[in-house]
Design a protein around this motif. Structure first.
Motif, short mmCIF file in Angstrom:
data_model
loop_
_atom_site.label_atom_id
_atom_site.label_comp_id
_atom_site.label_asym_id
_atom_site.label_seq_id
_atom_site.Cartn_x
_atom_site.Cartn_y
_atom_site.Cartn_z
N ALA A 23 10.00 0.44 0.45
CA ALA A 23 8.62 0.97 0.34
C ALA A 23 8.55 2.02 -0.76
O ALA A 23 9.46 2.83 -0.93
CB ALA A 23 8.22 1.59 1.67
N GLY A 24 7.47 1.99 -1.53
CA GLY A 24 7.26 2.95 -2.60
C GLY A 24 6.72 4.27 -2.10
O GLY A 24 6.53 4.47 -0.89
N GLY A 25 6.50 5.18 -3.05
CA GLY A 25 6.00 6.51 -2.70
C GLY A 25 4.59 6.74 -3.20
O GLY A 25 3.92 5.80 -3.64
N VAL A 26 4.17 8.00 -3.17
CA VAL A 26 2.78 8.32 -3.52
C VAL A 26 2.52 8.24 -5.02
O VAL A 26 1.39 8.04 -5.44
CB VAL A 26 2.38 9.73 -3.03
N ASP A 27 3.57 8.40 -5.81
CA ASP A 27 3.39 8.26 -7.26
C ASP A 27 4.55 7.44 -7.83
O ASP A 27 5.50 7.11 -7.11
CB ASP A 27 3.27 9.63 -7.96
N LEU B 294 13.07 -4.30 -5.34
CA LEU B 294 11.62 -4.36 -5.46
C LEU B 294 11.05 -3.17 -4.70
O LEU B 294 11.33 -2.99 -3.52
CB LEU B 294 11.08 -5.64 -4.84
N VAL B 295 10.27 -2.35 -5.39
CA VAL B 295 9.65 -1.19 -4.73
C VAL B 295 8.17 -1.54 -4.55
O VAL B 295 7.44 -1.67 -5.53
CB VAL B 295 9.83 0.09 -5.57
N VAL B 296 7.78 -1.74 -3.30
CA VAL B 296 6.46 -2.34 -3.01
C VAL B 296 5.69 -1.49 -1.99
O VAL B 296 6.27 -0.60 -1.36
CB VAL B 296 6.65 -3.79 -2.48
N PRO B 297 4.40 -1.76 -1.84
CA PRO B 297 3.65 -1.01 -0.81
C PRO B 297 4.29 -1.20 0.56
O PRO B 297 4.73 -2.31 0.89
CB PRO B 297 2.25 -1.65 -0.87
N ASP B 298 4.33 -0.13 1.34
CA ASP B 298 4.98 -0.19 2.65
C ASP B 298 4.36 -1.31 3.49
O ASP B 298 3.13 -1.46 3.54
CB ASP B 298 4.83 1.16 3.37
N GLY B 299 5.21 -2.09 4.11
CA GLY B 299 4.74 -3.20 4.95
C GLY B 299 4.81 -4.54 4.23
O GLY B 299 4.68 -5.59 4.84
N ALA C 266 6.55 -1.65 -8.07
CA ALA C 266 5.41 -2.52 -7.82
C ALA C 266 4.57 -1.98 -6.66
O ALA C 266 3.90 -2.73 -5.97
CB ALA C 266 5.90 -3.94 -7.49
N ALA C 267 4.65 -0.66 -6.43
CA ALA C 267 4.00 -0.09 -5.25
C ALA C 267 2.65 0.56 -5.54
O ALA C 267 2.06 1.17 -4.66
CB ALA C 267 4.93 0.92 -4.58
N GLY C 268 2.18 0.44 -6.78
CA GLY C 268 0.90 1.07 -7.13
C GLY C 268 -0.28 0.33 -6.54
O GLY C 268 -0.17 -0.84 -6.16
N SER C 269 -1.41 1.02 -6.50
CA SER C 269 -2.58 0.41 -5.86
C SER C 269 -3.46 -0.36 -6.84
O SER C 269 -4.28 -1.17 -6.44
CB SER C 269 -3.39 1.48 -5.15
N GLY C 270 -3.29 -0.11 -8.13
CA GLY C 270 -4.10 -0.84 -9.11
C GLY C 270 -5.54 -0.39 -9.13
O GLY C 270 -6.46 -1.22 -9.23
N GLN D 22 9.09 -7.64 3.24
CA GLN D 22 9.56 -9.01 3.58
C GLN D 22 8.86 -10.06 2.75
O GLN D 22 9.48 -10.97 2.20
CB GLN D 22 9.29 -9.28 5.05
N GLU D 23 7.54 -9.90 2.68
CA GLU D 23 6.72 -10.83 1.92
C GLU D 23 7.19 -10.86 0.45
O GLU D 23 7.27 -11.93 -0.17
CB GLU D 23 5.26 -10.31 2.00
N SER D 24 7.55 -9.71 -0.08
CA SER D 24 7.94 -9.62 -1.49
C SER D 24 9.25 -10.33 -1.76
O SER D 24 9.38 -11.07 -2.74
CB SER D 24 8.04 -8.15 -1.92
N THR D 25 10.25 -10.11 -0.90
CA THR D 25 11.53 -10.79 -1.12
C THR D 25 11.33 -12.31 -0.95
O THR D 25 11.90 -13.09 -1.71
CB THR D 25 12.64 -10.29 -0.17
N ALA D 26 10.49 -12.70 -0.01
CA ALA D 26 10.26 -14.14 0.19
C ALA D 26 9.60 -14.76 -1.05
O ALA D 26 9.91 -15.90 -1.43
CB ALA D 26 9.37 -14.36 1.41
#
Ligand code: CTP
Ligand code: MG
Length: 237
Positions: free
Chosen positions: A80-84, A51-56, A9-13, A59-63
């Motif tokens: 935190a996710g990676g560049v791709d 959950l693999v999410v944008p860095d930062g 879930a770490a993509g920018s869309g 916490q918000e995601s698990t909540a």
């Protein structure tokens, strides 16, 4: 022996262009991430969820998801996710507990994937298939516009094609080996791979296709959000 789901879930869309990372775009009052997790939990097959999410936003995601039905018995982590996408999956794999032997890799963007599909993929891996993907038939006419390796420009027989969805299910050792090899060698085929099954296949492991479902479509462009909204309205009707 236990099953984990790595939810990327770490993509920018970029193509959705909705002003926030895609997994946090709100559909019917809830972020896509929450819709996706809710359906994974309803399948009842995952002991761990990463959950693999944008860095930062860990916490918000698990909540956001920890209070959902079925979350109580599941080990929940966010990283935190990676560049791709591939590096995001790898980050999720690195966070798995020792006892996990089956891994489902799922796109948060396929937020309305029916729980039955999650269950069926997991069952197929448990039944002995090392790599399993859901696929749906192609309904449009397909044409190749440039000569491909092993093929010419021109019409393509759609009967032999499947559109590949997620979750994709793997024996953990197979998936880790495939990601390890891709990271180590940086093969052009690995760079071109847009899913995990393609990486696994590069190592010679067969990939089993099980029937996918229309509702597991990926929210990619604005029109997909309108479709998702209509699907939810139909479910609630
Ligand atoms: N993904 C990820 N990390 C990335 C890129 C993608 O976790 N660096 C995830 C997305 O969050 C999504 C899934 O992989 O759930 C499929 O990717 P895609 O639909 O391409 O999503 P985005 O990369 O966010 O969209 P776009 O390509 O339009 O920017
Ligand atoms: Mg993308």
């Amino acid at each position: 022996m236990s099953t984990a789901c790595v939810l990327v879930a770490a993509g920018s869309g970029t193509r959705l262009a909705a002003g926030s990372p895609k997994a946090f775009v709100v559909l019917d009052g809830r972020p896509l991430l929450v819709h996706a997790v809710e359906r994974v939990l309803r399948a009842g097959v995952c002991d761990q969820l990463v959950l693999v999410v944008p860095d930062g936003r860990q916490q918000e995601s698990t909540a956001l998801v920890s209070g959902l039905p079925g979350a109580g018995g599941v080990v929940l982590r966010a990283v935190a996710g990676g560049v791709d996408r591939r590096s995001s999956v790898a980050a999720g794999l690195a966070a798995l507990g020792d006892d996990v032997d089956v891994v489902l890799v799922h796109d948060a963007a396929r937020c309305l994937t029916p729980p039955e599909q999650v269950l069926e993929v997991e069952r197929a891996v448990r039944a002995g298939a090392p790599a399993v993907v859901p696929g749906v038939a192609v309904t449009d006419t397909v044409r190749a516009v440039a000569a491909r390796a092993g093929g010419a420009a021109g019409p393509v027989d759609r009967a032999s094609l499947r559109l590949v969805q997620t979750p994709q299910g793997f024996r953990r050792d197979v998936l880790e080996q495939a990601h390890g090899a891709a990271a180590e060698h940086g093969l052009p085929q690995a760079l071109a791979a847009t899913d995990d099954a393609s990486l696994v296949e590069l190592l010679g492991t067969p990939v089993t296709v099980v029937p996918g479902r229309e509702e597991a479509f990926k929210v990619t462009r604005p029109l997909d959000l309108a479709l998702a909204s209509a699907v939810l309205a139909q479910e609630g009707a």
